[in-house]
Scaffold this motif. Structure first.
Motif, mmCIF file in Angstrom:
data_model
loop_
_atom_site.group_PDB
_atom_site.id
_atom_site.type_symbol
_atom_site.label_atom_id
_atom_site.label_comp_id
_atom_site.label_asym_id
_atom_site.label_seq_id
_atom_site.Cartn_x
_atom_site.Cartn_y
_atom_site.Cartn_z
ATOM 1 N N ASP A 190 6.749 14.764 -6.880
ATOM 2 C CA ASP A 190 5.893 15.466 -7.835
ATOM 3 C C ASP A 190 4.734 16.062 -7.056
ATOM 4 O OD1 ASP A 190 4.081 16.243 -9.769
ATOM 5 O OD2 ASP A 190 4.099 14.331 -10.851
ATOM 6 N N GLU A 191 4.466 17.357 -7.230
ATOM 7 C CA GLU A 191 3.381 17.983 -6.479
ATOM 8 C C GLU A 191 2.007 17.478 -6.895
ATOM 9 O OE1 GLU A 191 2.846 22.206 -7.179
ATOM 10 O OE2 GLU A 191 4.125 22.058 -8.944
ATOM 11 N N LYS A 192 1.895 16.778 -8.022
ATOM 12 C CA LYS A 192 0.619 16.205 -8.470
ATOM 13 C C LYS A 192 0.484 14.734 -8.084
ATOM 14 C CE LYS A 192 -0.532 19.961 -10.805
ATOM 15 N NZ LYS A 192 -1.634 20.835 -10.365
ATOM 16 N N TYR A 193 1.476 14.199 -7.385
ATOM 17 C CA TYR A 193 1.532 12.763 -7.118
ATOM 18 C C TYR A 193 0.287 12.263 -6.391
ATOM 19 C CZ TYR A 193 3.411 8.285 -5.513
ATOM 20 O OH TYR A 193 3.603 6.948 -5.271
ATOM 21 N N GLN A 194 -0.096 12.936 -5.310
ATOM 22 C CA GLN A 194 -1.245 12.491 -4.523
ATOM 23 C C GLN A 194 -2.534 12.552 -5.322
ATOM 24 O OE1 GLN A 194 -2.383 11.639 -1.289
ATOM 25 N NE2 GLN A 194 -0.373 10.813 -0.867
ATOM 26 N N ILE A 195 -2.685 13.578 -6.138
ATOM 27 C CA ILE A 195 -3.889 13.692 -6.972
ATOM 28 C C ILE A 195 -3.968 12.519 -7.942
ATOM 29 C CG2 ILE A 195 -5.037 15.100 -8.731
ATOM 30 C CD1 ILE A 195 -3.754 17.556 -7.350
ATOM 31 N N LYS A 196 -2.836 12.159 -8.558
ATOM 32 C CA LYS A 196 -2.811 11.024 -9.479
ATOM 33 C C LYS A 196 -3.167 9.725 -8.769
ATOM 34 C CE LYS A 196 0.843 13.182 -12.271
ATOM 35 N NZ LYS A 196 2.274 13.153 -12.605
ATOM 36 N N ARG A 197 -2.647 9.546 -7.552
ATOM 37 C CA ARG A 197 -2.960 8.347 -6.768
ATOM 38 C C ARG A 197 -4.446 8.252 -6.469
ATOM 39 N NH1 ARG A 197 0.594 4.038 -6.323
ATOM 40 N NH2 ARG A 197 2.701 4.842 -6.244
ATOM 41 N N ALA B 72 0.864 -1.183 0.000
ATOM 42 C CA ALA B 72 0.000 0.000 0.000
ATOM 43 C C ALA B 72 0.898 1.228 0.000
ATOM 44 C CB ALA B 72 -0.907 0.013 1.228
ATOM 45 N N ASN B 73 0.931 1.947 -1.115
ATOM 46 C CA ASN B 73 1.929 2.988 -1.293
ATOM 47 C C ASN B 73 1.320 4.352 -1.621
ATOM 48 O OD1 ASN B 73 4.126 1.204 -0.891
ATOM 49 N ND2 ASN B 73 3.901 0.463 -2.974
ATOM 50 N N PHE B 74 0.214 4.674 -1.004
ATOM 51 C CA PHE B 74 -0.456 5.940 -1.260
ATOM 52 C C PHE B 74 0.383 7.116 -0.772
ATOM 53 C CE2 PHE B 74 -3.841 9.118 -0.175
ATOM 54 C CZ PHE B 74 -4.276 9.328 -1.467
ATOM 55 N N LEU B 75 1.149 6.922 0.300
ATOM 56 C CA LEU B 75 1.944 8.001 0.890
ATOM 57 C C LEU B 75 3.421 7.929 0.500
ATOM 58 C CD1 LEU B 75 0.468 7.968 4.521
ATOM 59 C CD2 LEU B 75 -0.115 9.527 2.654
ATOM 60 N N MET B 76 3.760 6.983 -0.377
ATOM 61 C CA MET B 76 5.159 6.745 -0.724
ATOM 62 C C MET B 76 5.440 7.148 -2.173
ATOM 63 S SD MET B 76 5.980 5.376 2.206
ATOM 64 C CE MET B 76 7.469 4.384 2.187
ATOM 65 N N ASN B 77 6.715 7.341 -2.477
ATOM 66 C CA ASN B 77 7.163 7.650 -3.829
ATOM 67 C C ASN B 77 7.697 6.402 -4.510
ATOM 68 O OD1 ASN B 77 7.351 10.891 -3.944
ATOM 69 N ND2 ASN B 77 7.919 10.194 -1.904
ATOM 70 N N ASP B 78 7.454 6.299 -5.802
ATOM 71 C CA ASP B 78 7.996 5.163 -6.553
ATOM 72 C C ASP B 78 9.521 5.179 -6.479
ATOM 73 O OD1 ASP B 78 5.445 4.371 -7.276
ATOM 74 O OD2 ASP B 78 5.473 5.531 -9.136
#
Length: 260
Positions: free
Chosen positions: A249-256, A84-90
């Protein structure tokens, strides 16, 4: 109130939580790359962890306790090695090198937390607080006091208080309202309740009395942080501090969120 994202470079770094063999190897690589940047935990401005969402949440709780809640100058940055990687970076090696060396900027997402008050203790809540029986199968009586007298007394198998960042977890799975990421509001959702409980209320102190004939528990930020058992209890949930979680990426959470 903090809004938007803030970018910065890693100035001083500390590592936390070795997750598995691959993550351990990555940790050793990070140490080699950023050896001159490593300081004690009080001075670090970036705390890097590797694992899944549970790993970064555990790290945040650990440092909240260690530093007496003084997290305002800390950014928690995670590389994904979990499920579960909603709060993590690839994870990739180039980004690891860039973050630790200070070449790649970190975008801080400002997360509004909650504080759970229980038995004289204060627990930081990043995602959610859940009150109910094991597997949410027990019948509880709740009495909830809030500023607008929205809730009152009701019965059900569970009650969820969620932050904005946590509102896509247990809250969403039980039909609760998903909050905008930078909101300071609280999503309150009942599970199996005898009256509809799907409310969004502004940040405030909420008092809860609960009673059950069988054992019930309180979960903070997932199943790993479990308090209880209780037959009855009194708690309160109140606004907590803003917390910074770092992304590439500042859009990362939105994409998730769009993927969920």
């Amino acid at each position: 109130m903090l809004t938007g994202y803030k970018s910065h470079l890693a100035e001083e770094v500390i590592l936390s939580n070795k997750y598995n063999e691959r993550a351990k190897n990555a940790m050793e690589h990070v140490k080699a790359v950023g050896q001159s940047k490593f300081v004690n935990e009080n001075d670090a401005n970036v705390i890097i962890t590797m694992g899944g969402d549970g790993t970064i949440l555990k790290t945040i709780h650990t440092y909240y306790d260690k530093l007496d809640g003084k997290l305002q100058d800390k950014t928690f940055f995670g590389f994904a090695f979990g499920t579960a990687n909603f709060l993590m970076n690839d994870f990739n090696w180039e980004d690891v090198d860039g973050i630790v060396s200070g070449r790649i900027p970190i975008y801080d997402m400002h997360v509004k937390t909650l504080i759970l008050n229980i038995n004289g203790r204060k627990e930081l809540v990043v995602n959610d607080v859940v009150i109910g029986g094991e597997d949410l199968m027990s019948w509880l009586h709740y009495n909830v006091e809030d500023e607008e007298n929205v809730f009152g007394s009701f019965e059900g198998t569970g009650l969820i208080f969620s932050t904005a960042v946590g509102s896509t977890a247990w809250n969403k799975n039980n039909g609760g309202v998903v909050l905008p990421l930078l909101s300071s509001n609280i999503s309150v959702t009942g599970v199996g309740t005898n009256q509809p409980i799907k409310e969004v209320i502004h940040a405030q102190t909420i008092k809860v009395n609960f009673k059950s004939r069988t054992d019930c528990y309180i979960w903070v930020d997932g199943r790993d942080r479990k308090i209880g058992p209780f037959k009855e209890g009194d708690i309160s949930v109140e606004p907590g501090p803003w917390l910074s979680i770092g992304f590439l990426d500042e859009k990362y959470q939105i994409k998730r969120r769009q993927k969920k």
